[in-house]
Design a protein around this motif. Structure first.
Motif, PDB file in Angstrom:
ATOM      1  N   ASN A   1      36.921  50.117  45.178  1.00 40.54           N
ATOM      2  CA  ASN A   1      37.618  50.218  46.454  1.00 40.54           C
ATOM      3  C   ASN A   1      37.367  49.055  47.397  1.00 40.54           C
ATOM      4  OD1 ASN A   1      38.629  52.717  45.662  1.00 40.54           O
ATOM      5  ND2 ASN A   1      36.903  53.833  46.533  1.00 40.54           N
ATOM      6  N   ALA A   2      36.315  48.267  47.151  1.00 40.53           N
ATOM      7  CA  ALA A   2      36.005  47.149  48.049  1.00 40.53           C
ATOM      8  C   ALA A   2      36.192  45.801  47.350  1.00 40.53           C
ATOM      9  CB  ALA A   2      34.572  47.283  48.573  1.00 40.53           C
ATOM     10  N   LEU A   3      35.338  45.512  46.362  1.00 38.13           N
ATOM     11  CA  LEU A   3      35.379  44.198  45.715  1.00 38.13           C
ATOM     12  C   LEU A   3      36.726  43.939  45.037  1.00 38.13           C
ATOM     13  CD1 LEU A   3      33.934  41.602  44.955  1.00 38.13           C
ATOM     14  CD2 LEU A   3      32.993  42.781  42.949  1.00 38.13           C
ATOM     15  N   ARG A   4      37.296  44.957  44.400  1.00 35.45           N
ATOM     16  CA  ARG A   4      38.591  44.780  43.716  1.00 35.45           C
ATOM     17  C   ARG A   4      39.686  44.386  44.709  1.00 35.45           C
ATOM     18  NH1 ARG A   4      43.052  48.330  42.433  1.00 35.45           N
ATOM     19  NH2 ARG A   4      42.007  49.860  43.752  1.00 35.45           N
ATOM     20  N   ILE A   5      39.695  45.034  45.882  1.00 34.45           N
ATOM     21  CA  ILE A   5      40.717  44.734  46.890  1.00 34.45           C
ATOM     22  C   ILE A   5      40.542  43.323  47.435  1.00 34.45           C
ATOM     23  CG2 ILE A   5      41.712  45.460  49.074  1.00 34.45           C
ATOM     24  CD1 ILE A   5      42.079  47.416  46.736  1.00 34.45           C
ATOM     25  N   ILE A   6      39.288  42.945  47.701  1.00 32.98           N
ATOM     26  CA  ILE A   6      39.025  41.594  48.220  1.00 32.98           C
ATOM     27  C   ILE A   6      39.429  40.544  47.189  1.00 32.98           C
ATOM     28  CG2 ILE A   6      37.199  40.006  48.929  1.00 32.98           C
ATOM     29  CD1 ILE A   6      35.697  42.474  50.032  1.00 32.98           C
ATOM     30  N   ALA A   7      39.008  40.763  45.923  1.00 30.43           N
ATOM     31  CA  ALA A   7      39.332  39.803  44.868  1.00 30.43           C
ATOM     32  C   ALA A   7      40.836  39.712  44.655  1.00 30.43           C
ATOM     33  CB  ALA A   7      38.642  40.207  43.566  1.00 30.43           C
ATOM     34  N   ALA A   8      41.514  40.864  44.682  1.00 32.09           N
ATOM     35  CA  ALA A   8      42.972  40.865  44.494  1.00 32.09           C
ATOM     36  C   ALA A   8      43.672  40.161  45.652  1.00 32.09           C
ATOM     37  CB  ALA A   8      43.477  42.305  44.373  1.00 32.09           C
TER      38      ALA A   8
ATOM     39  N   ILE B   1      45.997  37.096  44.798  1.00 39.02           N
ATOM     40  CA  ILE B   1      47.434  37.200  45.074  1.00 39.02           C
ATOM     41  C   ILE B   1      47.897  36.077  45.987  1.00 39.02           C
ATOM     42  CG2 ILE B   1      49.178  38.621  46.239  1.00 39.02           C
ATOM     43  CD1 ILE B   1      47.667  41.079  45.179  1.00 39.02           C
ATOM     44  N   GLY B   2      47.053  35.744  46.981  1.00 38.40           N
ATOM     45  CA  GLY B   2      47.410  34.646  47.879  1.00 38.40           C
ATOM     46  C   GLY B   2      47.563  33.329  47.137  1.00 38.40           C
ATOM     47  N   LEU B   3      46.648  33.048  46.210  1.00 38.40           N
ATOM     48  CA  LEU B   3      46.736  31.818  45.422  1.00 38.40           C
ATOM     49  C   LEU B   3      47.890  31.878  44.428  1.00 38.40           C
ATOM     50  CD1 LEU B   3      42.932  31.224  44.712  1.00 38.40           C
ATOM     51  CD2 LEU B   3      44.402  29.876  46.230  1.00 38.40           C
ATOM     52  N   ALA B   4      48.066  33.029  43.762  1.00 39.35           N
ATOM     53  CA  ALA B   4      49.126  33.162  42.766  1.00 39.35           C
ATOM     54  C   ALA B   4      50.507  33.034  43.411  1.00 39.35           C
ATOM     55  CB  ALA B   4      49.002  34.505  42.044  1.00 39.35           C
ATOM     56  N   ALA B   5      50.665  33.527  44.645  1.00 36.59           N
ATOM     57  CA  ALA B   5      51.953  33.432  45.339  1.00 36.59           C
ATOM     58  C   ALA B   5      52.339  31.979  45.614  1.00 36.59           C
ATOM     59  CB  ALA B   5      51.900  34.215  46.643  1.00 36.59           C
ATOM     60  N   GLN B   6      51.333  31.109  45.661  1.00 38.64           N
ATOM     61  CA  GLN B   6      51.587  29.679  45.869  1.00 38.64           C
ATOM     62  C   GLN B   6      51.702  28.928  44.539  1.00 38.64           C
ATOM     63  OE1 GLN B   6      48.399  28.264  48.369  1.00 38.64           O
ATOM     64  NE2 GLN B   6      48.697  29.878  49.899  1.00 38.64           N
TER      65      GLN B   6
ATOM     66  N   GLY C   1      44.466  31.701  40.815  1.00 43.66           N
ATOM     67  CA  GLY C   1      44.566  33.078  41.293  1.00 43.66           C
ATOM     68  C   GLY C   1      44.019  34.088  40.298  1.00 43.66           C
ATOM     69  N   PRO C   2      44.618  34.211  39.113  1.00 43.95           N
ATOM     70  CA  PRO C   2      44.097  35.184  38.135  1.00 43.95           C
ATOM     71  C   PRO C   2      42.700  34.846  37.652  1.00 43.95           C
ATOM     72  CG  PRO C   2      45.814  33.819  37.147  1.00 43.95           C
ATOM     73  CD  PRO C   2      45.834  33.552  38.624  1.00 43.95           C
ATOM     74  N   ILE C   3      42.364  33.562  37.577  1.00 43.96           N
ATOM     75  CA  ILE C   3      41.030  33.171  37.118  1.00 43.96           C
ATOM     76  C   ILE C   3      39.972  33.650  38.112  1.00 43.96           C
ATOM     77  CG2 ILE C   3      39.508  31.219  36.641  1.00 43.96           C
ATOM     78  CD1 ILE C   3      41.940  29.703  35.621  1.00 43.96           C
ATOM     79  N   LEU C   4      40.241  33.452  39.415  1.00 41.42           N
ATOM     80  CA  LEU C   4      39.299  33.903  40.427  1.00 41.42           C
ATOM     81  C   LEU C   4      39.159  35.418  40.434  1.00 41.42           C
ATOM     82  CD1 LEU C   4      39.889  31.624  43.563  1.00 41.42           C
ATOM     83  CD2 LEU C   4      37.835  31.830  42.158  1.00 41.42           C
ATOM     84  N   PHE C   5      40.268  36.118  40.168  1.00 39.07           N
ATOM     85  CA  PHE C   5      40.187  37.584  40.143  1.00 39.07           C
ATOM     86  C   PHE C   5      39.268  38.044  39.022  1.00 39.07           C
ATOM     87  CE2 PHE C   5      41.573  41.739  38.623  1.00 39.07           C
ATOM     88  CZ  PHE C   5      41.479  42.482  39.803  1.00 39.07           C
ATOM     89  N   VAL C   6      39.417  37.424  37.848  1.00 39.74           N
ATOM     90  CA  VAL C   6      38.562  37.788  36.713  1.00 39.74           C
ATOM     91  C   VAL C   6      37.103  37.471  37.022  1.00 39.74           C
ATOM     92  CG1 VAL C   6      38.025  37.271  34.305  1.00 39.74           C
ATOM     93  CG2 VAL C   6      40.402  37.541  35.014  1.00 39.74           C
ATOM     94  N   LEU C   7      36.863  36.324  37.659  1.00 34.12           N
ATOM     95  CA  LEU C   7      35.496  35.927  37.978  1.00 34.12           C
ATOM     96  C   LEU C   7      34.875  36.838  39.027  1.00 34.12           C
ATOM     97  CD1 LEU C   7      35.810  32.020  38.077  1.00 34.12           C
ATOM     98  CD2 LEU C   7      34.669  33.403  36.335  1.00 34.12           C
TER      99      LEU C   7
END
Length: 276
Positions: free
Chosen positions: A121-128, A132-137, A142-148
């Motif tokens: 509920n916390a880390l997943r939302i922050i990471a997403a 998402i902000g990077l992927a939208a650009q 974006g996806p690499i940072l989410f996985v990390l």
């Protein structure tokens, strides 16, 4: 256990347990949930401790096939604690199988709630949000940072939790055993485990009875009558009935089929409605 260095065998076992703990949802099912994944995680410890004791090995495997469900991160901590308790059971007889099962049941509920809030509920939302902000650009980071941030961070914590669960778990067992508190700890763990199972029953088991009896010009809602006696009574009766059938040798798979068939037929004739 005193604060000493782990042996080569212990380190090897813990390393294999850490790797296997990533299979937490292997063989996941609605009957035992994460029990298969937990048993697979415990396999290196069980094979190491009971390599010359076939009967003890069999009992250990059966012991860890009991219902288990928690967040994937503290899953490894509880596995480490279980390894410590299994070692004490094998070498010192400081605990018994019932104590191991009770402490596992007592730990899974609180750790699930704590780490669901922290990671899901916390880390997943922050990471997403960052991803998402990077992927939208159009940024591939974006996806690499989410996985990390969300995936790799959990794996790192799981590594330390596996080792801490083992070292702290053994130290705790030694302390309470020497002080004579093992009986109290066993009883407390059993009470907490039963409390958690009761809470899970109230939350997860629902019998949506919508049977209404017409008496003259009045309607009697059977569910309201039962709730006035004791809220959740049907859920409790269902759970105890299923437990009684399992003790009589009825396979859980058949119970699932029976419940499904009863629910469908009951809905067709208007006895059951949609679960809230």
């Amino acid at each position: 256990m005193d604060h000493r260095s782990l042996t080569t065998e212990e380190r090897a076992v813990l390393r294999r347990m850490f790797l296997r703990s990533h299979l937490v949802f292997q063989g996941f099912n609605m009957v035992k949930m994460e029990a298969n994944g937990f048993t697979m995680t415990m396999q290196p410890a069980i094979e190491s401790l009971y390599k010359d004791d076939p009967e003890g090995r069999k009992e250990a495997y059966l012991r860890h096939q009991s219902f288990f469900n928690t967040h994937a991160v503290p899953f490894s901590f509880i596995a480490g604690v279980s390894y410590a308790m299994e070692r004490d059971l094998k070498e010192k007889k400081a605990v018994d199988g019932a104590t191991i099962a009770s402490i596992k049941a007592a730990l899974m509920g609180p750790t699930a709630g704590m780490f669901d809030s922290l990671f899901f509920n916390a880390l997943r939302i922050i990471a997403a949000g960052i991803a998402i902000g990077l992927a939208a650009q159009g940024n591939v980071l974006g996806p690499i940072l989410f996985v990390l941030l969300y995936g790799v961070s959990q794996s790192v914590v799981k590594y330390y939790f596996t080792n801490w669960g083992y070292t702290l778990g053994t130290s705790m067992i030694d302390t309470v055993f020497k002080s004579g508190l093992m009986a109290a700890l066993t009883k407390a763990a059993a009470v907490l485990g039963l409390t958690m199972m009761g809470a899970m029953t109230a939350k997860m088991v629902n019998v949506p009875l919508q049977w209404t009896i017409q008496i003259g010009g009045a309607s009697l809602v059977v569910q309201d009558v039962i709730n006035s006696i004791m809220p959740g009574l049907l859920s409790v009766l269902l759970v105890f009935g299923l437990v009684a059938l399992i003790r009589r040798g009825v396979r859980p798979t058949w119970l699932v089929v029976i419940i499904l068939a009863t629910g469908v037929l009951g809905a067709l004739v208007g006895i059951f409605g949609t679960a809230a």
